[in-house]
Scaffold this active site. Structure first.
Site, short mmCIF file in Angstrom:
data_model
loop_
_atom_site.label_atom_id
_atom_site.label_comp_id
_atom_site.label_asym_id
_atom_site.label_seq_id
_atom_site.Cartn_x
_atom_site.Cartn_y
_atom_site.Cartn_z
N GLU A 1 15.52 -101.85 36.56
CA GLU A 1 15.44 -100.60 37.31
C GLU A 1 16.86 -100.04 37.51
OE1 GLU A 1 13.55 -99.18 41.60
OE2 GLU A 1 14.32 -101.21 41.41
N CYS B 1 10.19 -103.41 41.00
CA CYS B 1 10.94 -103.93 42.14
C CYS B 1 10.10 -104.18 43.40
CB CYS B 1 12.12 -103.00 42.44
SG CYS B 1 13.49 -103.84 43.28
N LYS C 1 7.19 -95.33 40.24
CA LYS C 1 7.27 -96.32 41.32
C LYS C 1 6.59 -95.82 42.59
CE LYS C 1 10.66 -99.22 43.75
NZ LYS C 1 12.11 -99.43 43.96
#
EC number: 3.5.1.12
Length: 459
Positions: A55, A188, A155
C-alpha cells in the site's frame, strides 16, 4: 504455485502537502515504478506466477486531499477484465501508472497486484459526492499475465487517511488465476474488520488472499507478521502480504503465509526493499490445521493460590494481569465475561517477568473495534507497570496451554518469539466453548502467546 511479495522502501515526496503538477507527480511515482519493474523481473526469473506490492508504495503518504490529486490515476471501477491498459493506453486519460503496471505484468507474463491512488468524478446530484466534485480512493489493482485489468478494490477501512474517501459500499474484489483459482484482495487496516475481509472470504469460499499494507507495527499484539500469520491460520487461507519498509515509522513485516508455514521478512535495522519468493500449496478443501485435539482439562483449581492481579495498559487498553511466577503453575484471570486460563512450565527459570492478561471491551485508540484477548506476554522489566510494553527479545522457553471462554468465533492465534520471529502452535481450536492454544517449547524465547478475538457485532 510460486508467489512473490515485495516489501518496498518507497521514495517519498519531501513535501507531500505541497501542490505540484501532474508531471512532477508522475516523475516521483516513476522512480518507484522503476524499482517495481526490476523486482517484477527478478520475481519472474525465480518462477513467480504472481507478485504483490505494498500500500502507498507508488505515491507515498502524508498528503492533503488536494496535494494528493496530481498523483491519482483514473481507473474505471466496472471495466474489470475488459480493459488492457498496456495494449489500450488511450482509452482513458490519466492512466500512466496503471499502464506501466499493466506493461510490467504483460512483459514478464506474471499476475501483478499493486496499490495506487485513483479518482472518480461524481455528480452534484450524488449525495455522497465530495464538494470538490470527485472521489479519491485508495485502490488495489489486479492485472493478469497478459496485462488485462482483472479487478479493482477500493479500501474500505481507512486509517486516518483524510485525503481518501470511503467507497459507498464495500467492494468485494475477486479475480481468477489458472494456477491457484480465485484470489480475494483487501488492504492494510481492513484485516481487522468484518467488512469486507471476512465477508469476502466466506461469500466466495476463498483460499488465497493478496494483501497490500502500510502497517505500523504495534507490539505486543499487532506486529505485522504476527497478525498476518494469525489471519492465515484463523481463516485457513494462503495470504500474500506486502508491507511498506520504513523502519523510522515502525513499518516493516511482509510474508507469504500458509496456515502451517510462513516465509517472512521483518527488519527494523536496514534500509532498502526485500523480495520474498516462495512456493506454496494451493489450498483447496478445508483441512483443519492441528485442530480438534484435546487440550488438558480446564481446571478450576488455581483460584486459591492465584497471585495478585494488577492493571496495566497494553496497546492503549486497560488489561487485567496476573504475574506468571515460578517454574510452573496454573493461572486464571477474568474481565467482564471473559476468563483466561494458563497452564505453564518453564524449562529454566530466567529473571524475566511474564504476565497473563485479559481484556474484554471496546478498543478506542487508532480505530474503534471490540476485542476479546487472552495474552501471555513478556513484560518490559521486572515491575508490574512494565507489562504491556513493547518488547522484542526474550530468552524464556515456556511450555504452555492457554485457553479462554471466548464469545466470538473469530480468534486470531498469535505466537511471537524473540527477535520478532514466528512459531506455530502444536494444537489449537475449540473444545467445549473454550478456544485453546498449546505449545511445547517455542523455538526461541517467548514474546507473546495470545488469543486475539474480534467480536465484530459489538463494534
Amino acid at each position: 504455485y510460486v508467489a512473490a511479495v515485495y516489501e518496498h522502501e518507497s521514495i517519498l515526496s519531501p513535501t507531500p502537502a505541497a501542490l505540484v503538477e501532474r508531471r512532477s507527480a508522475l516523475e516521483l511515482m516513476g522512480r518507484n515504478l522503476d524499482i517495481y519493474e526490476q523486482q517484477v523481473l527478478a520475481a519472474a526469473r525465480q518462477g513467480a506466477q504472481i507478485i504483490v506490492f505494498p500500500e502507498d508504495g507508488i505515491h507515498g503518504f502524508n498528503f492533503t486531499r488536494s496535494s494528493l490529486y496530481p498523483y491519482l490515476d483514473f481507473v474505471p471501477h466496472s471495466h474489470s477484465g475488459k480493459w488492457n491498459p498496456c495494449r489500450e493506453p488511450y482509452l482513458f486519460n490519466d492512466t500512466e501508472v496503471v499502464q506501466r503496471l499493466s506493461c510490467m505484468a504483460l512483459k514478464n507474463r506474471i499476475f501483478l497486484v499493486a496499490n495506487l491512488g485513483t479518482k472518480q468524478p461524481c455528480a452534484r446530484s450524488d449525495p455522497g459526492c465530495p464538494s470538490d466534485g470527485r472521489y479519491q480512493f485508495n485502490t488495489n489493482v489486479a492485472l493478469a499475465a497478459d496485462g488485462a485489468l482483472l479487478a479493482t478494490y477500493r479500501k474500505h477501512n481507512l486509517y486516518f487517511e483524510d485525503a481518501f474517501d470511503t467507497p459507498p459500499e464495500p467492494d468485494y474484489a475477486v479475480f481468477d488465476t489458472p494456477f491457484a483459482g480465485k484470489f480475494g484482495m483487501f488492504t492494510c487496516f481492513d484485516i481487522l474488520f468484518f467488512e469486507p475481509a471476512v465477508s469476502l472470504i466466506r461469500q466466495y469460499n476463498l483460499k488465497q488472499i493478496v494483501y497490500p499494507a502500510a502497517w505500523m507495527n504495534q507490539l505486543p499484539l499487532l506486529s505485522a507478521v504476527e497478525l498476518q500469520q494469525a489471519f492465515a491460520t484463523a481463516f485457513n487461507v494462503n495470504l500474500l502480504a506486502a508491507n511498506i519498509h520504513h523502519p523510522t515509522l515502525g513499518m516493516t513485516g511482509s510474508g507469504i503465509y500458509t496456515p502451517v508455514k510462513s516465509f517472512i521478512y521483518h527488519n527494523m535495522e536496514s534500509y532498502g526493499g526485500k523480495l520474498i519468493v516462495a512456493e506454496i500449496p494451493v489450498i483447496t478443501a478445508d483441512y483443519k490445521t492441528n485442530l480438534e485435539k484435546t487440550p488438558g482439562r480446564v481446571s478450576e483449581k488455581g483460584k486459591e493460590q492465584s497471585p495478585p492481579s494488577f492493571y496495566a495498559e497494553m496497546m492503549y487498553d486497560n488489561f487485567t494481569f496476573v504475574p506468571v511466577w515460578g517454574e510452573k503453575g496454573e493461572l486464571q484471570v477474568c474481565a467482564n465475561t471473559l476468563c483466561c486460563y494458563l497452564n505453564y512450565r518453564r524449562a529454566v527459570l530466567t529473571d524475566e517477568l511474564y504476565a497473563l492478561g485479559v481484556f474484554d471491551g471496546l478498543h478506542t485508540v487508532h480505530g474503534t473495534y471490540y476485542v476479546q484477548a487472552c495474552a501471555l506476554v513478556k513484560c518490559g522489566g521486572l515491575s508490574f507497570s512494565t507489562c504491556g510494553q513493547e518488547v522484542t527479545d526474550a530468552t524464556a522457553l515456556i511450555d504452555f496451554q492457554l485457553w479462554g471462554n471466548m464469545s466470538t468465533p473469530y480468534i486470531f492465534p498469535l505466537l511471537l518469539t524473540s527477535g520478532i520471529t514466528l512459531d506455530f502452535a502444536d494444537h489449537m481450536g475449540w473444545k467445549n466453548n473454550y478456544y485453546f492454544l498449546s505449545k511445547n517449547r517455542t523455538s526461541s524465547g517467548l514474546l507473546t502467546a495470545a488469543l486475539y478475538g474480534r467480536w465484530y457485532e459489538k463494534d
